[in-house]
Design a protein around this motif. Structure first.
Motif, PDB file in Angstrom:
ATOM      1  N   GLY A   1      10.401   3.886  13.372  1.00 36.56           N
ATOM      2  CA  GLY A   1      10.073   3.194  14.618  1.00 36.56           C
ATOM      3  C   GLY A   1       8.870   2.306  14.421  1.00 36.56           C
ATOM      4  O   GLY A   1       8.069   2.530  13.515  1.00 36.56           O
TER       5      GLY A   1
ATOM      6  N   VAL B   1       5.519   1.238  16.129  1.00 36.24           N
ATOM      7  CA  VAL B   1       4.597   1.624  17.208  1.00 36.24           C
ATOM      8  C   VAL B   1       4.066   0.348  17.842  1.00 36.24           C
ATOM      9  O   VAL B   1       3.590  -0.552  17.155  1.00 36.24           O
ATOM     10  CB  VAL B   1       3.446   2.489  16.662  1.00 36.24           C
TER      11      VAL B   1
ATOM     12  N   HIS C   1      -8.049   7.562   0.274  1.00 36.49           N
ATOM     13  CA  HIS C   1      -7.296   8.293   1.304  1.00 36.49           C
ATOM     14  C   HIS C   1      -7.558   9.794   1.178  1.00 36.49           C
ATOM     15  O   HIS C   1      -7.558  10.521   2.159  1.00 36.49           O
ATOM     16  CB  HIS C   1      -5.783   8.076   1.162  1.00 36.49           C
TER      17      HIS C   1
ATOM     18  N   GLY D   1       2.837   5.989   4.882  1.00 37.75           N
ATOM     19  CA  GLY D   1       2.565   5.582   3.504  1.00 37.75           C
ATOM     20  C   GLY D   1       1.806   6.692   2.786  1.00 37.75           C
ATOM     21  O   GLY D   1       1.696   7.821   3.303  1.00 37.75           O
ATOM     22  N   PRO D   2       1.265   6.406   1.604  1.00 34.47           N
ATOM     23  CA  PRO D   2       0.488   7.437   0.897  1.00 34.47           C
ATOM     24  C   PRO D   2      -0.604   8.051   1.772  1.00 34.47           C
ATOM     25  O   PRO D   2      -0.869   9.248   1.674  1.00 34.47           O
ATOM     26  CB  PRO D   2      -0.119   6.658  -0.275  1.00 34.47           C
ATOM     27  N   ALA D   3      -1.210   7.257   2.665  1.00 38.10           N
ATOM     28  CA  ALA D   3      -2.268   7.800   3.520  1.00 38.10           C
ATOM     29  C   ALA D   3      -1.688   8.774   4.547  1.00 38.10           C
ATOM     30  O   ALA D   3      -2.191   9.894   4.717  1.00 38.10           O
ATOM     31  CB  ALA D   3      -3.023   6.662   4.218  1.00 38.10           C
TER      32      ALA D   3
ATOM     33  N   ARG E   1      -1.931   1.345 -10.941  1.00 35.66           N
ATOM     34  CA  ARG E   1      -3.217   0.952 -11.493  1.00 35.66           C
ATOM     35  C   ARG E   1      -4.178   2.145 -11.467  1.00 35.66           C
ATOM     36  O   ARG E   1      -5.073   2.243 -12.279  1.00 35.66           O
ATOM     37  CB  ARG E   1      -3.786  -0.174 -10.636  1.00 35.66           C
ATOM     38  N   SER E   2      -3.954   3.033 -10.524  1.00 37.74           N
ATOM     39  CA  SER E   2      -4.883   4.161 -10.383  1.00 37.74           C
ATOM     40  C   SER E   2      -4.498   5.281 -11.348  1.00 37.74           C
ATOM     41  O   SER E   2      -3.325   5.449 -11.688  1.00 37.74           O
ATOM     42  CB  SER E   2      -4.881   4.673  -8.946  1.00 37.74           C
TER      43      SER E   2
ATOM     44  N   GLY F   1       2.262   5.504  10.625  1.00 36.05           N
ATOM     45  CA  GLY F   1       2.347   5.072   9.230  1.00 36.05           C
ATOM     46  C   GLY F   1       2.526   6.263   8.313  1.00 36.05           C
ATOM     47  O   GLY F   1       1.726   7.204   8.330  1.00 36.05           O
TER      48      GLY F   1
ATOM     49  N   ASP G   1       7.003   5.619  11.361  1.00 35.16           N
ATOM     50  CA  ASP G   1       6.813   4.588  10.338  1.00 35.16           C
ATOM     51  C   ASP G   1       7.918   3.534  10.470  1.00 35.16           C
ATOM     52  O   ASP G   1       9.072   3.882  10.677  1.00 35.16           O
ATOM     53  CB  ASP G   1       6.866   5.215   8.934  1.00 35.16           C
ATOM     54  N   ARG G   2       7.511   2.287  10.321  1.00 34.61           N
ATOM     55  CA  ARG G   2       8.485   1.190  10.401  1.00 34.61           C
ATOM     56  C   ARG G   2       9.617   1.375   9.405  1.00 34.61           C
ATOM     57  O   ARG G   2      10.781   1.172   9.706  1.00 34.61           O
ATOM     58  CB  ARG G   2       7.777  -0.124  10.070  1.00 34.61           C
TER      59      ARG G   2
ATOM     60  N   ARG H   1       7.268   1.517   2.300  1.00 38.18           N
ATOM     61  CA  ARG H   1       6.733   0.169   2.075  1.00 38.18           C
ATOM     62  C   ARG H   1       6.020   0.091   0.728  1.00 38.18           C
ATOM     63  O   ARG H   1       6.149  -0.898   0.013  1.00 38.18           O
ATOM     64  CB  ARG H   1       5.775  -0.227   3.199  1.00 38.18           C
ATOM     65  N   PHE H   2       5.302   1.150   0.389  1.00 35.49           N
ATOM     66  CA  PHE H   2       4.548   1.155  -0.872  1.00 35.49           C
ATOM     67  C   PHE H   2       5.487   0.945  -2.062  1.00 35.49           C
ATOM     68  O   PHE H   2       5.303   0.039  -2.871  1.00 35.49           O
ATOM     69  CB  PHE H   2       3.787   2.481  -0.984  1.00 35.49           C
TER      70      PHE H   2
ATOM     71  N   GLY I   1      -2.100   0.987   6.904  1.00 37.59           N
ATOM     72  CA  GLY I   1      -2.132   0.220   5.654  1.00 37.59           C
ATOM     73  C   GLY I   1      -2.614  -1.209   5.845  1.00 37.59           C
ATOM     74  O   GLY I   1      -3.431  -1.483   6.727  1.00 37.59           O
TER      75      GLY I   1
ATOM     76  N   ASN J   1      -7.935   2.484  -1.544  1.00 40.12           N
ATOM     77  CA  ASN J   1      -7.125   3.035  -2.645  1.00 40.12           C
ATOM     78  C   ASN J   1      -6.692   4.463  -2.329  1.00 40.12           C
ATOM     79  O   ASN J   1      -7.256   5.116  -1.464  1.00 40.12           O
ATOM     80  CB  ASN J   1      -7.939   3.038  -3.936  1.00 40.12           C
ATOM     81  N   ILE J   2      -5.754   4.931  -3.114  1.00 38.03           N
ATOM     82  CA  ILE J   2      -5.196   6.263  -2.903  1.00 38.03           C
ATOM     83  C   ILE J   2      -6.303   7.316  -2.971  1.00 38.03           C
ATOM     84  O   ILE J   2      -6.302   8.281  -2.215  1.00 38.03           O
ATOM     85  CB  ILE J   2      -4.077   6.503  -3.930  1.00 38.03           C
TER      86      ILE J   2
HETATM   87  C1  FAD Z   1       1.970  -3.661  -5.194  1.00 37.09           C
HETATM   88  C2  FAD Z   1       0.834  -2.740  -4.870  1.00 37.09           C
HETATM   89  C3  FAD Z   1       0.406  -1.814  -5.801  1.00 37.09           C
HETATM   90  C4  FAD Z   1      -0.649  -0.960  -5.508  1.00 37.09           C
HETATM   91  N1  FAD Z   1      -1.040  -0.074  -6.437  1.00 37.09           N
HETATM   92  C5  FAD Z   1      -2.043   0.794  -6.147  1.00 37.09           C
HETATM   93  C6  FAD Z   1      -2.464   1.775  -7.095  1.00 37.09           C
HETATM   94  O1  FAD Z   1      -1.971   1.844  -8.206  1.00 37.09           O
HETATM   95  N2  FAD Z   1      -3.452   2.621  -6.735  1.00 37.09           N
HETATM   96  C7  FAD Z   1      -4.051   2.567  -5.507  1.00 37.09           C
HETATM   97  O2  FAD Z   1      -4.937   3.357  -5.243  1.00 37.09           O
HETATM   98  N3  FAD Z   1      -3.678   1.642  -4.594  1.00 37.09           N
HETATM   99  C8  FAD Z   1      -2.711   0.758  -4.884  1.00 37.09           C
HETATM  100  N4  FAD Z   1      -2.345  -0.183  -3.977  1.00 37.09           N
HETATM  101  C9  FAD Z   1      -3.033  -0.262  -2.722  1.00 37.09           C
HETATM  102  C10 FAD Z   1      -2.104   0.511  -1.816  1.00 37.09           C
HETATM  103  O3  FAD Z   1      -1.492  -0.359  -0.907  1.00 37.09           O
HETATM  104  C11 FAD Z   1      -2.701   1.646  -1.139  1.00 37.09           C
HETATM  105  O4  FAD Z   1      -3.411   2.502  -1.952  1.00 37.09           O
HETATM  106  C12 FAD Z   1      -1.621   2.449  -0.389  1.00 37.09           C
HETATM  107  O5  FAD Z   1      -0.364   1.860  -0.248  1.00 37.09           O
HETATM  108  C13 FAD Z   1      -2.130   2.510   0.930  1.00 37.09           C
HETATM  109  O6  FAD Z   1      -1.421   3.485   1.602  1.00 37.09           O
HETATM  110  P1  FAD Z   1      -1.331   3.390   3.152  1.00 37.09           P
HETATM  111  O7  FAD Z   1      -0.542   4.551   3.590  1.00 37.09           O
HETATM  112  O8  FAD Z   1      -2.684   3.185   3.726  1.00 37.09           O
HETATM  113  O9  FAD Z   1      -0.559   2.019   3.422  1.00 37.09           O
HETATM  114  P2  FAD Z   1       1.038   1.629   3.253  1.00 37.09           P
HETATM  115  O10 FAD Z   1       1.506   2.145   1.982  1.00 37.09           O
HETATM  116  O11 FAD Z   1       1.075   0.203   3.523  1.00 37.09           O
HETATM  117  O12 FAD Z   1       1.668   2.462   4.439  1.00 37.09           O
HETATM  118  C14 FAD Z   1       1.433   2.138   5.789  1.00 37.09           C
HETATM  119  C15 FAD Z   1       2.729   2.353   6.546  1.00 37.09           C
HETATM  120  O13 FAD Z   1       2.465   2.191   7.936  1.00 37.09           O
HETATM  121  C16 FAD Z   1       3.522   1.444   8.513  1.00 37.09           C
HETATM  122  N5  FAD Z   1       3.055   0.831   9.741  1.00 37.09           N
HETATM  123  C17 FAD Z   1       2.030  -0.040   9.920  1.00 37.09           C
HETATM  124  N6  FAD Z   1       1.938  -0.377  11.225  1.00 37.09           N
HETATM  125  C18 FAD Z   1       2.914   0.284  11.869  1.00 37.09           C
HETATM  126  C19 FAD Z   1       3.354   0.328  13.224  1.00 37.09           C
HETATM  127  N7  FAD Z   1       2.761  -0.385  14.174  1.00 37.09           N
HETATM  128  N8  FAD Z   1       4.416   1.104  13.540  1.00 37.09           N
HETATM  129  C20 FAD Z   1       5.036   1.846  12.578  1.00 37.09           C
HETATM  130  N9  FAD Z   1       4.664   1.835  11.283  1.00 37.09           N
HETATM  131  C21 FAD Z   1       3.634   1.058  10.945  1.00 37.09           C
HETATM  132  C22 FAD Z   1       3.851   0.428   7.436  1.00 37.09           C
HETATM  133  O14 FAD Z   1       5.114  -0.143   7.643  1.00 37.09           O
HETATM  134  C23 FAD Z   1       3.777   1.293   6.184  1.00 37.09           C
HETATM  135  O15 FAD Z   1       5.018   1.919   5.949  1.00 37.09           O
HETATM  136  C24 FAD Z   1      -1.293  -1.047  -4.249  1.00 37.09           C
HETATM  137  C25 FAD Z   1      -0.850  -1.995  -3.314  1.00 37.09           C
HETATM  138  C26 FAD Z   1       0.205  -2.819  -3.616  1.00 37.09           C
HETATM  139  C27 FAD Z   1       0.650  -3.832  -2.588  1.00 37.09           C
END
Ligand code: FAD
Length: 451
Positions: free
Chosen positions: A161, A163, A411, A45-47, A89-90, A43, A67-68, A75-76, A192, A407-408
């Protein structure tokens, strides 16, 4: 009298400005990653971006991110743009940059590009500098993420890809994706959250019937939209439809919608909140998660929604549970409420929230040690207790870090622990003495587990 209530103008910000950015290596590469790596990150994403950037500062560069979407934070921003969300929002201090290093943080980045900002956006930076709550443009946040990707060489280490499996053994973790496999010393799971689907009882399970869809799918422009859900995604769907001249029925389960700045009680972003969470047992943590992580809408939406309701363009069905959703032949899609009311529209958009991915389907069930839907993690290092070479950052770490883990800013806290632990484990593997800890969480626990 001046009333200091944030106004709806804060929800608007231009998109796709020409940010001067560092040259970036192509992301979402189509070739295969190396067969071995020190660390694999599932993944980007922001994390995942925060983890890879922090590992870079620790001198760990043999990292493969899978990442997919392929594109870091794809995705975010895809979800955000689908909802036509223009601001986060943050606030400014919540960003995927790295803690404890002299690095360019989100506010530094915004100030560097002052000339590109609107007057409202500049005022929000002043608010952030004064320690007040601030609103961050999506445009600034995306450009900042692109800056992190380039400056920490994340793009060139990200492969597209899905996973399928993560197999931990005593001395390695094997990642299996469609078409390639990577054997790594350590893995960090940053998957995520997936959208929450409707209960089977609503239409018998499976994909939704015609005229009904979810918040993370395109919503057609229609004259009458029905929105189900009480959170920020639902609010964007309502606002977009109203802005397009449509009429909206909004179904809210609580007796009233909640307007608040953050989606989590703000104490949980601070050490006092984390300490409060830390000091109680599993049952009380579940209770805190339920009480302080409620669906709510940014404060700035309130004036527009109140006006639309007064003008009859918006009807809010408060305190109403949904009993079923169906495409009624001839009459169009309809939401059936628990009290028997039927709400008809041209389209029904469901915004029922998200559920954290905890590694199910990737890791063996024994490694996850699931309890009440959460993984069993080491509280200091965020490693899976039964698979100590695998670490968790993001929503799945909620039962260690509290409601803000989703939330971000959560992370940031998780990344500081995980990157320090992984770097120390790698140093130990290579026979180097443990680094001076400088206040970072000691990863003796992780080392002991791995041994
Ligand atoms: C519309 C929206 C607005 C938001 N706004 C805020 C905000 O303002 N502030 C805040 O703190 N949070 C916000 N959030 C919450 C936010 O989702 C998280 O803070 C942030 O996106 C999480 O980051 P992440 O990397 O954990 O997840 P994601 O951003 O979801 O990233 C995870 C990635 O892992 C990939 N993945 C998962 N499983 C697999 C696999 N098996 N193989 C390959 N890739 C995979 C996914 O496709 C994705 O690309 C918001 C959420 C949404 C939906």
């Amino acid at each position: 009298m001046t009333v200091f209530v944030p106004g709806p103008q804060l929800l608007e910000s231009p998109r796709r400005r020409p940010w001067p950015l560092l040259p970036a290596a192509a992301a979402g590469r189509s070739d295969s990653p190396p067969r071995t790596a020190d660390v694999v990150v599932v993944g980007a994403g922001p994390a995942g971006l925060a983890v890879a950037s922090a590992l870079w500062h620790h001198g760990v560069q043999d990292v493969v991110l899978v990442d997919r979407a392929g594109r870091p934070c794809g995705r975010f921003f895809g979800r955000i743009d689908l909802l036509r969300q223009r601001v986060l929002r943050s606030p400014y201090e919540h960003h995927p940059g790295v803690e404890g290093y002299r690095d360019c943080e989100l506010m530094d980045f915004a100030r560097l590009h002052w000339s590109l900002l609107t007057a409202v956006e500049r005022r929000e930076i002043r608010m952030a500098q004064a320690g007040h709550r601030s609103v961050v443009p999506v445009d600034v946040f995306e450009a900042y993420c692109a800056h992190l990707v380039s400056s920490h060489r994340v793009g060139e280490r990200t492969w597209q890809g899905t996973v399928r499996e993560l197999l931990p053994s005593a001395d390695a973790v094997t990642l299996r994706a469609d078409g390639f496999e990577v054997a790594a010393r350590y893995a960090v799971l940053c998957p995520g959250e997936e959208r929450r689907n409707a209960p089977d009882a609503w239409w018998g399970g499976g994909p939704p019937p015609d005229g009904i869809g979810y918040w993370d799918e395109p919503v057609p422009d229609v004259g009458r939209l029905v929105v189900v859900g009480s959170g920020l995604s639902a609010a964007h769907l309502v606002a977009n439809a109203l802005a397009g001249g449509g009429r909206v029925h909004w179904v809210v389960r609580r007796t009233e919608e909640i307007y608040q700045c953050a989606d989590v009680d703000s104490t949980f972003f601070r050490p006092e909140g984390r300490a409060r969470f830390d000091s109680v047992g599993w049952r009380d943590r579940l209770d805190l998660m339920g009480r302080y992580r409620r669906a709510s809408v940014m404060f700035e939406f309130r004036p527009g929604f109140q006006r639309a309701e007064a003008e009859g363009r918006l009807t809010v069905h408060r305190g109403q549970a949904v009993a079923g959703v169906a495409d009624e032949a001839g009459a169009g899609p309809c939401v059936r409420l628990a009290d028997g009311t039927r709400v008809f529209g041209d389209y029904v958009a469901l915004a029922l929230g998200t559920t954290p991915s905890i590694g199910k389907g990737l890791l063996p069930a024994k490694a996850i040690g699931e309890r009440d839907g959460w993984p069993d993690l080491d509280g200091r290092t965020l490693a899976y207790r039964a698979a100590p070479r695998v670490f968790a950052v993001g929503a799945l770490a909620s039962m260690v870090l509290g409601p803000a883990a989703r939330n971000i800013d959560g992370h940031r806290v998780a990344t500081a622990r995980v990157a320090a632990a992984v770097a120390e484990c790698l140093r130990h593997d290579r026979g180097a003495p443990a680094a001076a800890r400088n206040g970072a969480p000691a990863s003796n626990g992780a080392l002991a587990h791995v041994r």
